[in-house]
Scaffold this motif. Structure first.
Motif, PDB file in Angstrom:
ATOM      1  N   VAL A 119       9.787   8.796   1.338  1.00 32.25           N
ATOM      2  CA  VAL A 119      11.047   8.096   1.017  1.00 32.25           C
ATOM      3  C   VAL A 119      11.008   7.591  -0.432  1.00 32.25           C
ATOM      4  N   TYR A 120       9.923   6.879  -0.782  1.00 33.16           N
ATOM      5  CA  TYR A 120       9.844   6.268  -2.127  1.00 33.16           C
ATOM      6  C   TYR A 120       9.789   7.329  -3.232  1.00 33.16           C
ATOM      7  N   ALA A 121       9.124   8.449  -2.959  1.00 30.03           N
ATOM      8  CA  ALA A 121       8.987   9.473  -4.008  1.00 30.03           C
ATOM      9  C   ALA A 121      10.333  10.110  -4.319  1.00 30.03           C
ATOM     10  N   ALA A 122      11.194  10.209  -3.304  1.00 31.84           N
ATOM     11  CA  ALA A 122      12.479  10.894  -3.513  1.00 31.84           C
ATOM     12  C   ALA A 122      13.553   9.955  -4.049  1.00 31.84           C
ATOM     13  N   ASN A 123      13.325   8.638  -3.914  1.00 29.86           N
ATOM     14  CA  ASN A 123      14.382   7.674  -4.210  1.00 29.86           C
ATOM     15  C   ASN A 123      13.939   6.629  -5.230  1.00 29.86           C
ATOM     16  N   THR A 124      14.922   6.014  -5.886  1.00 29.02           N
ATOM     17  CA  THR A 124      14.632   4.847  -6.717  1.00 29.02           C
ATOM     18  C   THR A 124      15.256   3.660  -6.001  1.00 29.02           C
ATOM     19  N   ILE A 125      14.434   3.031  -5.157  1.00 21.97           N
ATOM     20  CA  ILE A 125      14.925   1.908  -4.343  1.00 21.97           C
ATOM     21  C   ILE A 125      13.910   0.773  -4.417  1.00 21.97           C
ATOM     22  N   ALA A 126      14.347  -0.431  -4.057  1.00 21.69           N
ATOM     23  CA  ALA A 126      13.412  -1.571  -4.005  1.00 21.69           C
ATOM     24  C   ALA A 126      12.528  -1.404  -2.769  1.00 21.69           C
ATOM     25  N   PRO A 127      11.288  -1.930  -2.813  1.00 23.10           N
ATOM     26  CA  PRO A 127      10.371  -1.739  -1.677  1.00 23.10           C
ATOM     27  C   PRO A 127      10.998  -2.076  -0.323  1.00 23.10           C
ATOM     28  N   MET A 128      11.671  -3.230  -0.215  1.00 26.58           N
ATOM     29  CA  MET A 128      12.200  -3.657   1.091  1.00 26.58           C
ATOM     30  C   MET A 128      13.362  -2.782   1.574  1.00 26.58           C
ATOM     31  N   ASP A 129      13.993  -2.036   0.667  1.00 27.84           N
ATOM     32  CA  ASP A 129      15.130  -1.193   1.069  1.00 27.84           C
ATOM     33  C   ASP A 129      14.725  -0.072   2.016  1.00 27.84           C
ATOM     34  N   ILE A 130      13.427   0.143   2.137  1.00 28.07           N
ATOM     35  CA  ILE A 130      12.970   1.203   3.047  1.00 28.07           C
ATOM     36  C   ILE A 130      13.378   0.873   4.486  1.00 28.07           C
ATOM     37  N   CYS A 140       0.838  -1.213   0.000  1.00 27.41           N
ATOM     38  CA  CYS A 140       0.000   0.000   0.000  1.00 27.41           C
ATOM     39  C   CYS A 140       0.870   1.260   0.000  1.00 27.41           C
ATOM     40  N   VAL A 141       1.886   1.295   0.853  1.00 23.12           N
ATOM     41  CA  VAL A 141       2.695   2.527   0.937  1.00 23.12           C
ATOM     42  C   VAL A 141       3.603   2.667  -0.289  1.00 23.12           C
ATOM     43  N   TRP A 142       3.980   1.530  -0.869  1.00 17.61           N
ATOM     44  CA  TRP A 142       4.769   1.577  -2.112  1.00 17.61           C
ATOM     45  C   TRP A 142       3.934   2.264  -3.208  1.00 17.61           C
ATOM     46  N   GLU A 143       2.666   1.827  -3.303  1.00 16.36           N
ATOM     47  CA  GLU A 143       1.783   2.423  -4.317  1.00 16.36           C
ATOM     48  C   GLU A 143       1.622   3.929  -4.074  1.00 16.36           C
ATOM     49  N   ALA A 144       1.458   4.304  -2.800  1.00 13.45           N
ATOM     50  CA  ALA A 144       1.317   5.732  -2.473  1.00 13.45           C
ATOM     51  C   ALA A 144       2.582   6.496  -2.886  1.00 13.45           C
ATOM     52  N   GLY A 145       3.740   5.882  -2.664  1.00  8.23           N
ATOM     53  CA  GLY A 145       5.014   6.522  -3.022  1.00  8.23           C
ATOM     54  C   GLY A 145       5.163   6.689  -4.527  1.00  8.23           C
ATOM     55  N   GLN A 146       4.743   5.637  -5.278  1.00  9.40           N
ATOM     56  CA  GLN A 146       4.835   5.732  -6.746  1.00  9.40           C
ATOM     57  C   GLN A 146       3.868   6.795  -7.268  1.00  9.40           C
ATOM     58  N   PHE A 147       2.726   6.902  -6.616  1.00  8.67           N
ATOM     59  CA  PHE A 147       1.769   7.946  -7.006  1.00  8.67           C
ATOM     60  C   PHE A 147       2.385   9.336  -6.789  1.00  8.67           C
ATOM     61  N   ALA A 148       2.984   9.521  -5.608  1.00  6.89           N
ATOM     62  CA  ALA A 148       3.609  10.826  -5.296  1.00  6.89           C
ATOM     63  C   ALA A 148       4.696  11.154  -6.323  1.00  6.89           C
ATOM     64  N   LYS A 149       5.458  10.118  -6.678  1.00  4.73           N
ATOM     65  CA  LYS A 149       6.546  10.316  -7.650  1.00  4.73           C
ATOM     66  C   LYS A 149       5.970  10.701  -9.017  1.00  4.73           C
ATOM     67  N   SER A 150       4.903   9.991  -9.437  1.00  6.34           N
ATOM     68  CA  SER A 150       4.314  10.258 -10.762  1.00  6.34           C
ATOM     69  C   SER A 150       3.729  11.673 -10.831  1.00  6.34           C
ATOM     70  N   GLN A 151       3.322  12.191  -9.683  1.00  5.96           N
ATOM     71  CA  GLN A 151       2.754  13.540  -9.640  1.00  5.96           C
ATOM     72  C   GLN A 151       3.841  14.615  -9.517  1.00  5.96           C
ATOM     73  N   LYS A 152       5.098  14.170  -9.405  1.00  4.10           N
ATOM     74  CA  LYS A 152       6.244  15.082  -9.248  1.00  4.10           C
ATOM     75  C   LYS A 152       6.089  15.984  -8.011  1.00  4.10           C
ATOM     76  N   ALA A 153       5.492  15.404  -6.955  1.00  2.00           N
ATOM     77  CA  ALA A 153       5.312  16.169  -5.717  1.00  2.00           C
ATOM     78  C   ALA A 153       6.672  16.455  -5.087  1.00  2.00           C
ATOM     79  N   ASP A 154       6.814  17.632  -4.470  1.00  3.77           N
ATOM     80  CA  ASP A 154       8.063  17.894  -3.740  1.00  3.77           C
ATOM     81  C   ASP A 154       7.825  18.080  -2.245  1.00  3.77           C
ATOM     82  N   PHE A 155       6.568  17.909  -1.801  1.00  2.75           N
ATOM     83  CA  PHE A 155       6.326  17.762  -0.362  1.00  2.75           C
ATOM     84  C   PHE A 155       5.053  16.959  -0.129  1.00  2.75           C
ATOM     85  N   VAL A 156       4.975  16.391   1.100  1.00  2.00           N
ATOM     86  CA  VAL A 156       3.892  15.459   1.431  1.00  2.00           C
ATOM     87  C   VAL A 156       3.089  16.031   2.601  1.00  2.00           C
ATOM     88  N   ILE A 157       1.759  15.933   2.486  1.00  2.00           N
ATOM     89  CA  ILE A 157       0.901  16.294   3.622  1.00  2.00           C
ATOM     90  C   ILE A 157       0.155  15.032   4.040  1.00  2.00           C
TER      91      ILE A 157
END
Ligand code: NAP
Ligand code: FE
Length: 366
Positions: free
Chosen positions: A106-117, A73-90
């Motif tokens: 974390v996921y929006a700012a980085n290109t990492i594997a899910p477990m690397d979090i 679930c949080v991975w999907e949220a992170g990919q969504f934030a990244k796709s929207q080019k967000a630069d801050f999170v509320i």
């Protein structure tokens, strides 16, 4: 020697968001992370959107955060934030959306594997986070932790990084005023658990002791209101503050076996997080009594309770739990929970046998 670190700016009181709206703007493009209903039903989502519109900040919303969010679930949220080019999170919601906001940052700012979090160290600094709690319990708005459900390990697991402390948090009792009463009770018990586990923790310091006792004093003032369901907006702001104090404590000390055993009850039986802790908390305090006699007396005084027995009675009346367990189930929970890191923070030696005994004592003979 001890140190204390909590870099989050706290802004509290009725209408604190509207009156300090510029503090919420941490970039030029926002992603809002929230639950299915908590953002809307608390009223916070509408207020945030109004401010972003007025300030001409583009924004998008991810509102599919589940309770006890899974890694998926949080991975999907992170990919969504990244796709929207967000630069801050509320983050708006209880601990689940706030913890998810940290993972998404974390996921929006980085290109990492899910477990690397879970490494807690990232190539790029996570996006800055504004946290707006709508439950008074986890204190996630002032901690560096995020707790995720890890299906492959059949438990919940946390990651932590000092870069995941939210930059700013807004505490307004209007946002948690309408939480269902049982959720208000469960979450208040989570805050109590943070204060008690932090206070009786091997890593406790004069700074965290001071904060923990004040958190317990505030909670004590509202136990009756939590029982009766009679809480004003100001009471709810106070409860949010008590929860933040609990968060400030565990941000330094971490939690104990109450939390790690509680994760099993949530994972396997869907018992809400605060309730899961509350079922085990009284017994934990009793086990601490030998080594921490004076401290146990002080925490009872802060709670205005005469004895640990009375603490157990109070918790039982706040937390009506009908779930039943078999001895075999509890044995299998201890097998997993004994592997948690926070076992080392307990003031008494902990073995798998002891955890099994605690679980059986608290959950079979009710
Ligand atoms: P939660 O899972 O965030 O929310 C519980 C329920 O309350 C959800 O159904 C939620 O709705 C609803 N809700 C929230 N605010 C509401 C409002 N104002 N009005 C009506 N309904 C509302 O519960 P929580 O106890 O706050 O958080 C638990 C999570 O936090 C667990 O995963 C736990 O492990 C974690 N935690 C984190 C820390 C930390 O330091 N980071 C510490 C302790 C616990 P929605 O489904 O719509 O959101
Ligand atoms: Fe907790």
């Amino acid at each position: 020697m001890y140190s204390y670190f909590m870099p989050t700016k706290l802004i509290a009181g009725t209408d604190c968001l509207k009156n300090n709206s510029s503090q919420m703007i941490l970039g030029s493009r926002a992603v809002i992370i929230t639950g299915k209903s908590s953002g809307k039903s608390s009223g916070a989502l509408g207020e945030v959107q109004e401010i972003l519109e007025r300030e001409n900040i583009p924004w998008s919303v991810y509102d599919r955060i589940e309770n006890n969010p899974s890694l998926e679930c949080v991975w999907e949220a992170g990919q969504f934030a990244k796709s929207q080019k967000a630069d801050f999170v509320i983050g708006i919601g209880g601990g689940s959306p706030l913890d998810s906001a940290k993972a998404a940052a974390v996921y929006a700012a980085n290109t990492i594997a899910p477990m690397d979090i879970f490494k807690g160290v990232y190539p790029v600094r996570p996006l800055p986070i504004c946290a707006i709690p709508t439950t008074a319990g986890t204190g996630s708005e002032v901690t560096p932790y995020s707790i995720l459900t890890l299906n492959r390990e059949q438990t919940k697991k946390s990651f932590t990084s000092p870069e995941c402390f939210p930059a700013v948090a807004f505490l307004d009792g209007r946002y948690n005023k309408n939480v269902p009463l049982q959720t208000a009770r469960n979450t208040a018990v989570d805050a109590m658990s943070h204060c008690i586990e932090g206070y009786l923790n091997k890593k406790a310091s004069p700074a965290t002791d001071y904060i923990a006792l004040e958190g317990l004093r505030i909670l004590a003032r509202h136990l009756k209101g939590l029982m009766d369901g009679a809480l004003s907006v100001d009471d709810c702001t106070e409860l949010l503050f008590a929860a933040s104090l609990g968060g400030m404590v565990i941000a330094q000390t971490g939690t104990t076996i109450v939390h790690s055993m509680g994760y099993q009850l949530t994972y396997h039986k869907d018992i809400p997080h605060g309730m899961a802790n509350g079922l085990l908390l009284g017994k934990f305090a009793m086990l601490c009594q030998g080594q921490q006699t004076q401290k146990v007396q002080r925490l009872l005084k802060a709670l205005s309770l005469p004895s640990l027995k009375e603490l157990c009675r109070t918790l039982a009346s706040l937390l009506p739990c009908k779930t039943s367990f078999s001895p075999e189930e509890l044995e299998s929970y201890a097998k997993i929970s004994i592997q948690a890191k926070n076992v080392e923070s307990c003031p008494f030696p902990v073995t798998r046998e002891l955890e099994t005994e605690i679980l059986k004592d608290c959950l079979l003979n009710r």
